[in-house]
Design a protein around this motif. Structure first.
Motif, PDB file in Angstrom:
ATOM      1  N   GLY A   1       0.822  -1.195   0.000  1.00  0.00           N
ATOM      2  CA  GLY A   1       0.000   0.000   0.000  1.00  0.00           C
ATOM      3  C   GLY A   1       0.859   1.249   0.000  1.00  0.00           C
ATOM      4  O   GLY A   1       2.089   1.193   0.064  1.00  0.00           O
ATOM      5  N   ASN A   2       0.225   2.415  -0.069  1.00  0.00           N
ATOM      6  CA  ASN A   2       0.959   3.674   0.022  1.00  0.00           C
ATOM      7  C   ASN A   2       1.468   3.911   1.447  1.00  0.00           C
ATOM      8  O   ASN A   2       2.551   4.454   1.654  1.00  0.00           O
ATOM      9  CB  ASN A   2       0.078   4.853  -0.398  1.00  0.00           C
ATOM     10  CG  ASN A   2      -0.192   4.860  -1.888  1.00  0.00           C
ATOM     11  OD1 ASN A   2      -1.323   4.746  -2.324  1.00  0.00           O
ATOM     12  ND2 ASN A   2       0.865   4.960  -2.688  1.00  0.00           N
ATOM     13  N   PHE A   3       0.667   3.507   2.432  1.00  0.00           N
ATOM     14  CA  PHE A   3       1.072   3.651   3.827  1.00  0.00           C
ATOM     15  C   PHE A   3       0.125   2.829   4.688  1.00  0.00           C
ATOM     16  O   PHE A   3      -0.894   2.326   4.221  1.00  0.00           O
ATOM     17  CB  PHE A   3       1.057   5.124   4.269  1.00  0.00           C
ATOM     18  CG  PHE A   3      -0.299   5.755   4.230  1.00  0.00           C
ATOM     19  CD1 PHE A   3      -1.128   5.749   5.349  1.00  0.00           C
ATOM     20  CD2 PHE A   3      -0.770   6.367   3.062  1.00  0.00           C
ATOM     21  CE1 PHE A   3      -2.384   6.322   5.310  1.00  0.00           C
ATOM     22  CE2 PHE A   3      -2.026   6.943   3.023  1.00  0.00           C
ATOM     23  CZ  PHE A   3      -2.836   6.914   4.148  1.00  0.00           C
ATOM     24  N   ARG A   4       0.485   2.704   5.973  1.00  0.00           N
ATOM     25  CA  ARG A   4      -0.335   1.963   6.914  1.00  0.00           C
ATOM     26  C   ARG A   4      -0.726   2.882   8.067  1.00  0.00           C
ATOM     27  O   ARG A   4      -0.028   3.838   8.393  1.00  0.00           O
ATOM     28  CB  ARG A   4       0.403   0.748   7.465  1.00  0.00           C
ATOM     29  CG  ARG A   4       0.948  -0.202   6.423  1.00  0.00           C
ATOM     30  CD  ARG A   4       1.506  -1.449   7.070  1.00  0.00           C
ATOM     31  NE  ARG A   4       0.440  -2.326   7.529  1.00  0.00           N
ATOM     32  CZ  ARG A   4      -0.120  -3.283   6.789  1.00  0.00           C
ATOM     33  NH1 ARG A   4       0.295  -3.489   5.552  1.00  0.00           N
ATOM     34  NH2 ARG A   4      -1.080  -4.031   7.278  1.00  0.00           N
ATOM     35  N   LYS A   5      -1.859   2.570   8.686  1.00  0.00           N
ATOM     36  CA  LYS A   5      -2.332   3.346   9.823  1.00  0.00           C
ATOM     37  C   LYS A   5      -3.211   2.435  10.672  1.00  0.00           C
ATOM     38  O   LYS A   5      -3.987   1.640  10.138  1.00  0.00           O
ATOM     39  CB  LYS A   5      -3.152   4.550   9.341  1.00  0.00           C
ATOM     40  CG  LYS A   5      -3.319   5.641  10.363  1.00  0.00           C
ATOM     41  CD  LYS A   5      -2.079   6.516  10.480  1.00  0.00           C
ATOM     42  CE  LYS A   5      -2.373   7.723  11.346  1.00  0.00           C
ATOM     43  NZ  LYS A   5      -1.182   8.568  11.526  1.00  0.00           N
ATOM     44  N   ASN A   6      -3.078   2.584  11.989  1.00  0.00           N
ATOM     45  CA  ASN A   6      -3.906   1.778  12.884  1.00  0.00           C
ATOM     46  C   ASN A   6      -5.245   2.451  13.165  1.00  0.00           C
ATOM     47  O   ASN A   6      -5.705   2.518  14.306  1.00  0.00           O
ATOM     48  CB  ASN A   6      -3.175   1.532  14.211  1.00  0.00           C
ATOM     49  CG  ASN A   6      -2.061   0.516  14.052  1.00  0.00           C
ATOM     50  OD1 ASN A   6      -1.826   0.006  12.972  1.00  0.00           O
ATOM     51  ND2 ASN A   6      -1.363   0.231  15.129  1.00  0.00           N
ATOM     52  N   GLU A   7      -5.850   2.964  12.123  1.00  0.00           N
ATOM     53  CA  GLU A   7      -7.175   3.566  12.232  1.00  0.00           C
ATOM     54  C   GLU A   7      -7.789   3.650  10.843  1.00  0.00           C
ATOM     55  O   GLU A   7      -7.082   3.533   9.824  1.00  0.00           O
ATOM     56  CB  GLU A   7      -7.103   4.960  12.863  1.00  0.00           C
ATOM     57  CG  GLU A   7      -6.263   5.953  12.090  1.00  0.00           C
ATOM     58  CD  GLU A   7      -6.232   7.326  12.746  1.00  0.00           C
ATOM     59  OE1 GLU A   7      -7.323   7.836  13.076  1.00  0.00           O
ATOM     60  OE2 GLU A   7      -5.128   7.870  12.928  1.00  0.00           O
ATOM     61  N   LEU A   8      -9.083   3.873  10.817  1.00  0.00           N
ATOM     62  CA  LEU A   8      -9.815   3.987   9.560  1.00  0.00           C
ATOM     63  C   LEU A   8      -9.939   5.459   9.204  1.00  0.00           C
ATOM     64  O   LEU A   8     -10.572   6.238   9.921  1.00  0.00           O
ATOM     65  CB  LEU A   8     -11.193   3.330   9.694  1.00  0.00           C
ATOM     66  CG  LEU A   8     -11.139   1.806   9.839  1.00  0.00           C
ATOM     67  CD1 LEU A   8     -12.417   1.273  10.451  1.00  0.00           C
ATOM     68  CD2 LEU A   8     -10.877   1.159   8.480  1.00  0.00           C
ATOM     69  N   LEU A   9      -9.346   5.854   8.087  1.00  0.00           N
ATOM     70  CA  LEU A   9      -9.190   7.255   7.721  1.00  0.00           C
ATOM     71  C   LEU A   9     -10.313   7.732   6.803  1.00  0.00           C
ATOM     72  O   LEU A   9     -10.976   6.942   6.122  1.00  0.00           O
ATOM     73  CB  LEU A   9      -7.840   7.469   7.032  1.00  0.00           C
ATOM     74  CG  LEU A   9      -6.607   7.091   7.848  1.00  0.00           C
ATOM     75  CD1 LEU A   9      -5.351   7.262   7.007  1.00  0.00           C
ATOM     76  CD2 LEU A   9      -6.518   7.925   9.121  1.00  0.00           C
ATOM     77  N   GLU A  10     -10.463   9.051   6.763  1.00  0.00           N
ATOM     78  CA  GLU A  10     -11.428   9.691   5.864  1.00  0.00           C
ATOM     79  C   GLU A  10     -10.910   9.595   4.425  1.00  0.00           C
ATOM     80  O   GLU A  10      -9.725   9.786   4.164  1.00  0.00           O
ATOM     81  CB  GLU A  10     -11.618  11.142   6.296  1.00  0.00           C
ATOM     82  CG  GLU A  10     -12.853  11.817   5.727  1.00  0.00           C
ATOM     83  CD  GLU A  10     -12.627  12.363   4.332  1.00  0.00           C
ATOM     84  OE1 GLU A  10     -13.593  12.413   3.553  1.00  0.00           O
ATOM     85  OE2 GLU A  10     -11.467  12.733   4.026  1.00  0.00           O
ATOM     86  N   GLN A  11     -11.811   9.318   3.495  1.00  0.00           N
ATOM     87  CA  GLN A  11     -11.384   8.968   2.141  1.00  0.00           C
ATOM     88  C   GLN A  11     -10.813  10.136   1.356  1.00  0.00           C
ATOM     89  O   GLN A  11      -9.780  10.002   0.685  1.00  0.00           O
ATOM     90  CB  GLN A  11     -12.569   8.366   1.369  1.00  0.00           C
ATOM     91  CG  GLN A  11     -12.228   7.996  -0.065  1.00  0.00           C
ATOM     92  CD  GLN A  11     -13.310   7.181  -0.742  1.00  0.00           C
ATOM     93  OE1 GLN A  11     -14.201   6.667  -0.075  1.00  0.00           O
ATOM     94  NE2 GLN A  11     -13.232   7.055  -2.052  1.00  0.00           N
ATOM     95  N   ILE A  12     -11.462  11.291   1.377  1.00  0.00           N
ATOM     96  CA  ILE A  12     -11.053  12.396   0.497  1.00  0.00           C
ATOM     97  C   ILE A  12      -9.689  12.926   0.903  1.00  0.00           C
ATOM     98  O   ILE A  12      -8.807  13.152   0.060  1.00  0.00           O
ATOM     99  CB  ILE A  12     -12.108  13.512   0.513  1.00  0.00           C
ATOM    100  CG1 ILE A  12     -13.479  12.959   0.119  1.00  0.00           C
ATOM    101  CG2 ILE A  12     -11.712  14.633  -0.449  1.00  0.00           C
ATOM    102  CD1 ILE A  12     -14.631  13.888   0.426  1.00  0.00           C
ATOM    103  N   ALA A  13      -9.484  13.121   2.219  1.00  0.00           N
ATOM    104  CA  ALA A  13      -8.191  13.610   2.686  1.00  0.00           C
ATOM    105  C   ALA A  13      -7.087  12.598   2.406  1.00  0.00           C
ATOM    106  O   ALA A  13      -5.951  12.959   2.131  1.00  0.00           O
ATOM    107  CB  ALA A  13      -8.258  13.923   4.177  1.00  0.00           C
ATOM    108  N   THR A  14      -7.432  11.311   2.459  1.00  0.00           N
ATOM    109  CA  THR A  14      -6.441  10.265   2.258  1.00  0.00           C
ATOM    110  C   THR A  14      -6.047  10.123   0.793  1.00  0.00           C
ATOM    111  O   THR A  14      -4.873   9.970   0.452  1.00  0.00           O
ATOM    112  CB  THR A  14      -6.984   8.920   2.782  1.00  0.00           C
ATOM    113  OG1 THR A  14      -7.324   9.063   4.159  1.00  0.00           O
ATOM    114  CG2 THR A  14      -5.960   7.812   2.624  1.00  0.00           C
ATOM    115  N   SER A  15      -7.039  10.194  -0.082  1.00  0.00           N
ATOM    116  CA  SER A  15      -6.772   9.944  -1.507  1.00  0.00           C
ATOM    117  C   SER A  15      -6.504  11.214  -2.303  1.00  0.00           C
ATOM    118  O   SER A  15      -6.006  11.143  -3.432  1.00  0.00           O
ATOM    119  CB  SER A  15      -7.966   9.222  -2.133  1.00  0.00           C
ATOM    120  OG  SER A  15      -9.105  10.077  -2.165  1.00  0.00           O
TER     121      SER A  15
END
Length: 791
Positions: A422-436
């Motif tokens: 993946g592009n990165f990992r995170k131990n939480e579920l992120l908001e889509q627009i800010a992430t992509s």
């Protein structure tokens, strides 16, 4: 919200494709090597700040030069927030990445970017001498857009006020030489701008100051359509009534929105759940055809108003109510001339109005009569004298055998079926627009867990939508979408875990971004926060809460990074012929076709497809979703031009398309097509559909009718795009049954039929005067003529 197994316009997944969807790209792509090649391509740059594009159809200077060459005037509506049913109202998503940024409020980051953009546009147009003071067509400029509608909902009145006054000061600092306007800014109006009106009616609206003109910047000719809504139609009678009332009440300038309907080409256009079509029931339709009778009825109105221009602008006026505030006579006088308006706002009865000269005039319900000399009615908004056209779609492409010859290619989902790379990992579920960064409609959320033995669970996902696909160990196990307006839903779908490591891949998709309202940019998308959990099917309790697991993120699909839609030469070997799989999700399809001859607009009929995106010769025609059927609404069963038109609530009327695909026809501009050589259509079918049902058509006038013509009227009929009138089918002086294109006649006039046949058949257009001679020998009491011709 219902589970993934509930009724949905997304086609059910055929069992035989359950494994194939995720794994079949190994075939014909060099096995593992092919998959690794795709993984290396899965890097896509985010949009960059201040990278503006003015090439091709984005050439703003050329646009205003075309306006000038056509002898027209223009309003420069810079915005930069424009709403317009575009993502974020036209504001780029990269603004969100700037520290301290708050959209449309008093803060330096936003105001700095806004001034930079405004200055860039103004300087380009100044250099091209496009402003009126330079001899150009631009007579007004607008800054911001309908800010007054959201000011009191921003939870910071002081910041909102400071911002809107800053906007006015910044705009005036540009020294464009024409006035600046702000629409819908009825409260807290800066002193150096003109506030204006938007809406279906603006006759009862007046600007805040008496020293500025009354301007109507948006007279809504119809309404936009969402995927679950039918088509909105605003009658020619009602829109003419609104315009006449506006000028009766001292209106000085009125602008239609939209006068020419359009198409939201491209993936990024359209607010949440707005269809690709933006026809708006405009006088010129989405394809550029004249929509009759709306176009002709408004043309007749403006010809009358133009003839009264001097007296309306410079004359004195007097309003007189005629026994009821719903009936009013307005008399304009200048020197020795006069002009009159008689308005009747009753929606259920006509009225008789006697003027000073003793003459009595019958004014139909919900209408305005205009008397340029205060003696003779030259125009009534409820009496349509112009042609009605019925547009038809004709087969427009020579195809191979029974249809287009298709090839196909599976979307390579294999790289996304694990939580690796993946592009990165995170131990939480992120908001889509800010992430992509809105690089794509799609964002992958992927995780894994170790499991002992085999067990069945329910996968529960809470998401802010707009749609979701769930894969477990490479198999598509569920899908769901958010109905229009409800951007939070839960998906529950049965899953089976095996012993060892199990992979869960969730594909979240947006269908346009929020574009209107207070703090619209803060509306989340995607599986932000979750929860995502596995629920024990026996106890109905949470067995595994995966919300804070290690999630791997990736935006987009392999075919997007590979630019499959461009059909590059190096990728053509990947396309497969032979038997074409249908109702297979996550599949690319391609076909070639010849451009239809002639000049008639071209449309693609995508009935039979599920949901996806379509390109022609690399040009994005937009998202399609013909499997989404429009709701059954009461407005489809009643239509009367009389009374207030509304786009929501109980006022909805004159709708069409209930229980039909929200949109099935897609405009293919001829500028996208190549004459005399093959053209290529590429589909990305996300939900699963049947491309073999796709076809092409041309659009033109099929039937031309004139209705309610009275003795003395000039009756004009016309076809379009070089087609000629092949027959005159009805010439009736009595009550005519049916509607244009299917009239059955009534009291037929042989004399009228002969006159129209002689004057019209074989010609693109014709004009015949309705005379008393048409009644001779017909036995008809009525002098009102109805004519129908076939193009």
């Amino acid at each position: 919200m219902a589970s993934a197994a509930s009724s949905s316009p997304l086609h059910p997944l055929p069992q035989e494709h359950a494994r194939d969807v995720a794994g079949s790209d190994q075939e014909g792509q060099g096995g593992r090597a092919g998959r690794h090649r795709d993984v290396r391509l899965l890097e896509r740059p985010r949009a960059s700040p201040r990278q503006y594009n003015f090439e091709g159809s984005y050439d703003i200077v050329r646009f205003f030069k075309e306006v000038q060459d056509a002898g027209m005037y223009a309003i420069l509506r810079i915005g930069p927030y424009i709403c317009g049913e575009w993502n974020y109202g036209g504001l780029p998503t990269w603004l969100r990445d700037i520290s301290g940024m708050q959209f449309r409020m008093h803060n330096n980051p936003f105001e700095q970017e806004m001034e930079t953009f405004t200055t860039l546009i103004v300087d380009k147009l100044k250099e091209a001498k496009m402003f009126a003071g330079q001899g150009g067509p631009i007579i007004l400029s607008q800054i911001e857009n309908e800010y007054g509608n959201v000011m009191d909902k921003l939870n910071n009145d002081e910041s909102a006020s400071e911002y809107i006054h800053w906007c006015a000061a910044m705009a005036n600092k540009q020294n464009v030489g024409v006035p600046w306007i702000m629409c819908q800014q009825d409260q807290d109006v800066p002193p150096n701008v003109i506030n204006t009106c938007n809406g279906f009616y603006c006759h009862d609206w007046f600007p805040k100051r008496t020293d500025i003109p009354k301007i109507w910047t948006e007279n809504w000719t119809g309404w936009f359509k969402a995927w679950d809504k039918p088509d909105f139609h605003r009658s020619a009678e009602d829109i003419a009534f609104s315009v006449a009332m506006f000028f009766q009440t001292r209106g000085s300038l009125q602008n239609y929105y939209m006068y020419h309907g359009g198409t939201n080409f491209g993936r990024t256009s359209g607010g949440p759940y707005i269809t690709t079509s933006y026809d708006y029931d405009a006088p010129l339709d989405e394809y550029g055809n004249i929509r009759q009778p709306k176009y002709g009825h408004l043309k007749d109105l403006h010809n009358v108003l133009k003839s009264m221009e001097k007296i309306l602008l410079h004359g004195d006026y007097k309003d007189t109510t005629m026994g009821n505030t719903n009936v009013m006579v307005t008399k304009y006088t200048l020197d020795n001339s006069s002009a009159c308006f008689i308005s009747n706002k009753f929606d259920d009865k006509e009225v008789n109005v006697t003027l000073d000269d003793g003459a009595t005039h019958v004014v139909p319900a919900w209408s305005v009569s205009i008397l340029p000399d205060c003696k003779t009615v030259a125009y009534n908004s409820a009496k349509i004298k112009t042609q009605t056209s019925v547009m038809v779609k004709r087969p427009g492409v020579e195809t191979v055998t029974d249809g287009l010859a298709w090839s196909w290619m599976p979307e390579n989902l294999h790289p996304f079926m694990t939580d690796e790379k993946g592009n990165f990992r995170k131990n939480e579920l992120l908001e889509q627009i800010a992430t992509s960064g809105d690089q794509s409609d799609y964002l992958w959320y992927r995780t894994s867990l170790e499991h002992k033995g085999e067990s069945n669970y329910k996968l529960h996902v809470n998401t802010t939508g707009h749609e979701l696909y769930a894969f477990v160990n490479g198999k598509l196990v569920g899908r769901h979408y958010a109905p229009n307006g409800g951007f939070v839903f839960q998906m529950e779908t049965p899953v089976k875990l095996h012993s060892g490591k199990n992979y869960i891949s969730l594909l979240s998709a947006t269908i346009g971004l929020k574009n209107y309202g207070a703090l619209f940019e803060m509306m989340p998308a995607g599986i932000v926060g979750g929860p995502v959990k596995l629920v024990d099917t026996v106890t109905n309790t949470t067995a595994y809460d995966l919300s804070n697991s290690s999630w791997s993120y990736k935006a987009g699909l392999a075919g997007e990074y590979r630019e499959t839609h461009l059909d590059k030469a190096k990728d053509r070997s990947q396309w497969r012929g032979g038997t074409i799989p249908v109702h297979r999700p996550f599949t690319w399809y391609k076909a070639t076709f010849e451009a239809p001859t002639g000049e008639e607009p071209v449309v693609a009929d995508l009935l039979g497809l599920g949901k996806g995106v379509v390109w022609v010769n690399g040009n994005n025609l937009g998202r399609y979703w013909p499997s989404y059927v429009a709701a059954d609404m009461d407005g489809c069963r009643r239509c009367d031009y009389r009374g207030t038109f509304m786009a929501d609530g109980d006022g909805q009327k004159c709708l069409t398309g209930c229980n039909e695909p929200s949109q099935r026809f897609y405009h293919v501009p001829r500028s996208f097509l190549k004459a005399g050589e093959p053209n290529t259509m590429v589909l990305f079918e996300e939900a699963g559909g049947d491309p073999t049902r796709v076809s092409f058509h041309t659009v033109a006038v099929g039937a031309a009718c004139a209705e309610a013509a009275e003795v003395g009227d000039e009756v004009a009929l016309a076809c379009s795009h070089g087609r000629t009138i092949s027959s005159v089918d009805v010439a009736s002086l009595g009550v005519t049954r049916g509607k244009c294109g299917a009239y059955q006649g009534g009291c037929e006039s042989k004399a009228a039929l002969a006159a129209f046949t002689a004057a019209c058949v074989g010609k693109e257009s014709c004009t015949v005067r309705h005379t008393e001679d048409f009644r001779a020998g017909s036995g008809c009491d009525s002098g009102v003529l109805t004519v129908q011709a076939t193009c």
